[in-house]
Design a protein around this motif. Structure first.
Motif, mmCIF file in Angstrom:
data_model
loop_
_atom_site.group_PDB
_atom_site.id
_atom_site.type_symbol
_atom_site.label_atom_id
_atom_site.label_comp_id
_atom_site.label_asym_id
_atom_site.label_seq_id
_atom_site.Cartn_x
_atom_site.Cartn_y
_atom_site.Cartn_z
ATOM 1 N N ILE A 33 19.270 51.581 21.955
ATOM 2 C CA ILE A 33 19.824 50.281 21.593
ATOM 3 C C ILE A 33 18.784 49.596 20.713
ATOM 4 N N PHE A 34 19.128 49.441 19.446
ATOM 5 C CA PHE A 34 18.239 48.779 18.488
ATOM 6 C C PHE A 34 18.591 47.292 18.463
ATOM 7 N N ILE A 35 17.593 46.447 18.650
ATOM 8 C CA ILE A 35 17.834 45.012 18.534
ATOM 9 C C ILE A 35 17.324 44.601 17.160
ATOM 10 N N ILE A 36 18.259 44.308 16.247
ATOM 11 C CA ILE A 36 17.854 43.962 14.876
ATOM 12 C C ILE A 36 18.319 42.538 14.541
ATOM 13 N N LEU A 64 10.700 50.219 24.458
ATOM 14 C CA LEU A 64 9.522 50.598 23.672
ATOM 15 C C LEU A 64 9.290 49.599 22.546
ATOM 16 N N LEU A 65 8.040 49.279 22.310
ATOM 17 C CA LEU A 65 7.693 48.419 21.179
ATOM 18 C C LEU A 65 7.216 49.321 20.037
ATOM 19 N N ILE A 97 14.963 49.224 21.909
ATOM 20 C CA ILE A 97 13.852 49.044 20.972
ATOM 21 C C ILE A 97 14.027 47.717 20.224
ATOM 22 N N PRO A 98 13.236 46.699 20.562
ATOM 23 C CA PRO A 98 13.331 45.429 19.832
ATOM 24 C C PRO A 98 12.796 45.587 18.409
ATOM 25 N N ALA A 138 15.097 39.292 23.360
ATOM 26 C CA ALA A 138 15.637 40.511 22.737
ATOM 27 C C ALA A 138 16.243 41.435 23.794
ATOM 28 N N VAL A 139 15.506 41.623 24.880
ATOM 29 C CA VAL A 139 15.986 42.512 25.949
ATOM 30 C C VAL A 139 17.294 41.980 26.542
ATOM 31 N N LEU A 140 17.350 40.670 26.712
ATOM 32 C CA LEU A 140 18.546 40.057 27.301
ATOM 33 C C LEU A 140 19.817 40.360 26.495
#
Ligand code: G1P
Length: 272
Positions: free
Chosen positions: A52-55, A128-129, A7-8, A112-114
């Protein structure tokens, strides 16, 4: 089996200023619950075991929301409030499932995914957005079902108004069935003239691990950002199969103030 969801959450939320100057948009409550929790609930119900949270450093409140145990424990000792206890045990459950990675510069969804590359275990994962809520029917569940059937990548899609196509990634389609079709091509935010259809990408993707390799090769696209759409496009051009899942649920766009206000009203209506 798809067990991991990315989740970006590092986006700046400029469309929601000034609210987002102090509060991450993903924590803004909709009918008493943060937007993000709707997304987590959908995933858990669809069988996801790890998030996996991308913060970013600026969005550290998201971490605090899920990892503020000491505060909770103090309050629970003092007040014997059942509702707070229940919420705390829910948070505890999420704590075991969430990992964080950081994207300190907002360089786009692809970038972000990378950042999650090292953490992905299976051949496919869900992305998911959080701006896109889908209510009434579990979209992730439908997509996982289609993924199992086709053994391919899947993107959630919905017909949008022709005049509004430039707000979304738009799909070029072939072999359309009732609830899905094969994706021939994809264009990020096209003009009405250049849109290949009015089937829009809504923020749910089942992506293959090999997308990391494609993202790595991308140059910044529209707005100087690395777009996941461009990596998907390259994979499609290399004959990787992608399907569009025409989901049954109701789509609520929470990425704009107008959409956010409307989402609250819609969810409230549904609960009455
Ligand atoms: C992103 C994607 C776009 C997709 C949309 C769905 O755009 O780049 O392809 O259609 O999400 O909400 P954003 O909302 O970040 O501008």
């Amino acid at each position: 089996m798809i067990k991991q969801a990315i989740i970006p959450l590092a986006g700046l939320g400029t469309r929601m200023l000034p609210l987002t100057s102090v509060m991450p948009k993903e924590l803004m409550p909709i009918n008493g619950k943060p937007n993000l929790e709707y997304i987590l609930e959908e995933c858990v119900e669809a069988g996801i075991k790890e998030f996996i949270f991308i913060i970013s450093e600026e969005k550290s409140l998201i971490k605090k929301y899920f990892f503020n145990d000491k505060f909770y424990e103090k309050i629970i000792k003092k007040k014997k409030d059942k509702r707070i206890k229940k919420e705390f045990s829910k948070i505890k459950k999420y704590q075991k499932m969430i990992k964080f990675v950081y994207q300190n510069k907002p360089k786009g969804t692809g970038d972000a995914v990378l950042k999650c590359k090292k953490l992905i275990k299976g051949d496919y994962f869900l992305m998911l957005l959080a701006d896109d809520l889908i209510i009434n029917k579990n979209c992730s569940k439908e997509m996982i079902k289609l993924h199992k059937l086709k053994k391919s990548s899947v993107i959630a899609t919905k017909k949008v108004e022709k005049k509004a196509v430039s707000r979304w990634g738009i799909l070029s389609i072939k072999n359309k069935k009732k609830n899905y079709f094969q994706i021939n091509d994809v264009v990020e935010k096209p003009s009405i003239k250049n849109a290949p259809s009015n089937f829009a990408i809504i923020g749910r993707y089942i992506l293959p691990k090999k997308i990391f390799y494609e993202i790595n090769k991308l140059k910044p696209g529209q707005g100087g950002e690395i777009h996941i759409t461009d990596a998907i496009r390259n994979l499609i051009h290399k004959k990787n199969k992608f399907f569009g899942n025409i989901f049954k649920g109701r789509y609520l766009d929470c990425g704009t103030l107008k959409g956010y206000i409307n989402s609250g009203a819609e969810i409230y209506k549904g609960k009455k």
